[in-house]
Scaffold this motif. Structure first.
Motif, PDB file in Angstrom:
ATOM      1  N   VAL A 141       0.761  -1.099  -0.112  1.00 24.28           N
ATOM      2  CA  VAL A 141      -0.058  -0.035  -0.128  1.00 24.28           C
ATOM      3  C   VAL A 141       0.844   1.369   0.121  1.00 24.28           C
ATOM      4  N   ILE A 142       0.676   2.223  -0.856  1.00 18.43           N
ATOM      5  CA  ILE A 142       1.320   3.564  -0.945  1.00 18.43           C
ATOM      6  C   ILE A 142       0.315   4.189  -0.219  1.00 18.43           C
ATOM      7  N   LEU A 143       0.989   5.176   0.667  1.00 19.07           N
ATOM      8  CA  LEU A 143       0.365   6.326   1.506  1.00 19.07           C
ATOM      9  C   LEU A 143       1.043   7.472   1.140  1.00 19.07           C
ATOM     10  N   ASN A 144       0.455   8.483   0.963  1.00 24.16           N
ATOM     11  CA  ASN A 144       0.789   9.886   0.569  1.00 24.16           C
ATOM     12  C   ASN A 144       0.157  10.950   1.207  1.00 24.16           C
ATOM     13  N   ARG A 145       0.777  12.273   1.556  1.00 29.42           N
ATOM     14  CA  ARG A 145       0.097  13.214   2.250  1.00 29.42           C
ATOM     15  C   ARG A 145      -0.016  14.461   1.134  1.00 29.42           C
TER      16      ARG A 145
END
Length: 407
Positions: free
Chosen positions: A313-317
């Motif tokens: 899973v790629i998480l980005n703000r």
């Protein structure tokens, strides 16, 4: 017919508007004797198949097993008629219990106080054991050994009322998967998230998936479980022990006294864990973005409980109105923006909806976008042609899942 293959009646409850989808899920699980009712689906199958559905359902809130029915002619006869139940086959006298009563609309004119009828049934059950064993079992509201549901219905034009008694098989609602931590202000229910993904046809084509306002990560977690064909009860099964059983029916007399059925069900749980440990991690992209760092931190913690799936899973703000699709992305972008009723004022959200739609138009060509919103005026600010509008209820809020084909 062997004991464990005995046909029984069950009832699976679900959030409002998901009844037809729940019936399809039952049929997909090989259970075809179904009947849609208000708030869920009644079905008939053998005990093992019913319990396997408890493991695998993504949509049901609870699953109940019927153990007794009777016709009630007068309200005041409830205690007397309930005293004819063989309560010693339902539970042991040293077990704790809780009773909940549901009354359908037609019966409410007569049975006006469901709590009162729960107390009447409680007295009938307790007095049965007092007269037989000299002691009454105790009520436990938080973590009872046995939870009982009484449904009182008036159907058709026949006289009297139909009373059905059920075991609550799950105890804790099945929608509480165990991966989500408390503290998020307005999360989607887990089974609603699963229903939305089903409506998006995910992961029928093993699509990539992006939640552009991921919040506490519920959509991402449900997408992970679906993509890898793992049951939503995974964490309950992982944490199962004699002290903390995965489901309440492990405390039920009908289950633990049937050694063959218990063994077969434990084999099903073992199969789930074997599948989890030998999982082939997909190369499909699952991507989440949110503008709030605390939301992303909570998402990371939640997904960590599903280890090792979260490694992909790629998480980005970042700002969802400026989000561009990841390299090689091919699939679905989803958004559940604020509705203006719980998380902000409508005036503040008008530009958000407009800018989000413009970003989809300019930066997500070739993909399929879905927006869930409960505000008809705000959704008009997305200047894209909707190809589908599907009603859902997010709690009490009537929403629409809007589909946009981005060319």
């Amino acid at each position: 017919m062997s004991k464990q293959n005995k046909s029984r009646f069950f009832f699976a409850s679900c959030p409002r508007s998901l009844e037809e989808m729940l019936e399809k899920e039952l049929i997909d699980n090989g259970i075809t004797n179904t009947r849609i009712k208000n708030g869920g689906v009644q079905f008939e199958t053998d005990e093992l198949s019913g319990l396997k559905f408890v493991i695998n359902t993504r949509l049901a809130s609870r699953v109940y097993l019927e153990f007794h029915q009777f016709t009630l002619n007068r309200e005041k006869d409830l205690y007397k008629d309930a005293s004819k139940v063989s309560w010693d086959e339902v539970m042991d006298h040293n077990q704790t219990f809780k009773i909940t009563t549901l009354v359908n609309k037609r019966a409410l004119s007569t049975f006006t106080n469901p709590l009162h009828y729960s107390l009447v049934l409680k007295d009938s059950l307790a007095d049965f054991f007092r007269d037989r064993d000299g002691s009454r079992p105790n009520v436990e509201k938080q973590n009872p050994d046995v939870s009982i549901l009484m449904r009182i219905d008036q159907t058709g034009n026949r006289p009297g009322f139909w009373v059905s008694l059920y075991y609550d098989l799950s105890g804790i609602p099945l929608s509480n998967r165990g991966y989500r931590l408390p503290g998020h202000y307005a999360p989607l229910r887990e089974n609603l998230a699963a229903a939305l993904l089903y409506q998006m046809n995910y992961p029928e084509e093993k699509s990539d998936f992006c939640d552009s306002m991921c919040g506490s990560g519920t959509m991402l977690a449900e997408a992970l479980l679906m993509l890898h064909d793992l049951p939503p009860s995974l964490l309950k099964i992982k944490n199962h022990s004699e002290e903390t059983p995965a489901f309440d029916f492990f405390n039920h007399k009908w289950f633990y006294e049937d050694k063959d059925l218990k063994s077969k069900f434990e084999n099903e749980m073992h199969h789930v864990m074997k599948k989890f440990k030998n999982i082939d991690v997909s190369d499909k992209i699952i991507f989440g973005q949110d503008s709030e760092g605390k939301n992303l931190a909570q998402t990371r913690e939640s997904l960590e409980l599903l280890f090792p799936l979260n490694k992909k899973v790629i998480l980005n703000r970042g700002d969802s109105t400026k989000l561009v699709q990841p390299k090689d992305f091919k699939g679905i972008i989803f958004c559940n923006p604020p509705y203006g009723e719980r998380l902000g004022e409508i005036e503040e959200l008008t530009s958000l909806y407009y800018d989000y739609g413009e970003n989809l138009k300019n930066n997500w060509k070739g993909q399929t976008a879905f927006v869930l919103t409960g505000n008809p005026e705000l959704r008009k600010r997305i200047s894209l042609q909707t190809s589908q509008r599907t009603p859902f209820y997010n709690g009490k809020i009537e929403c629409r899942l809007l589909r946009y084909n981005l060319y």
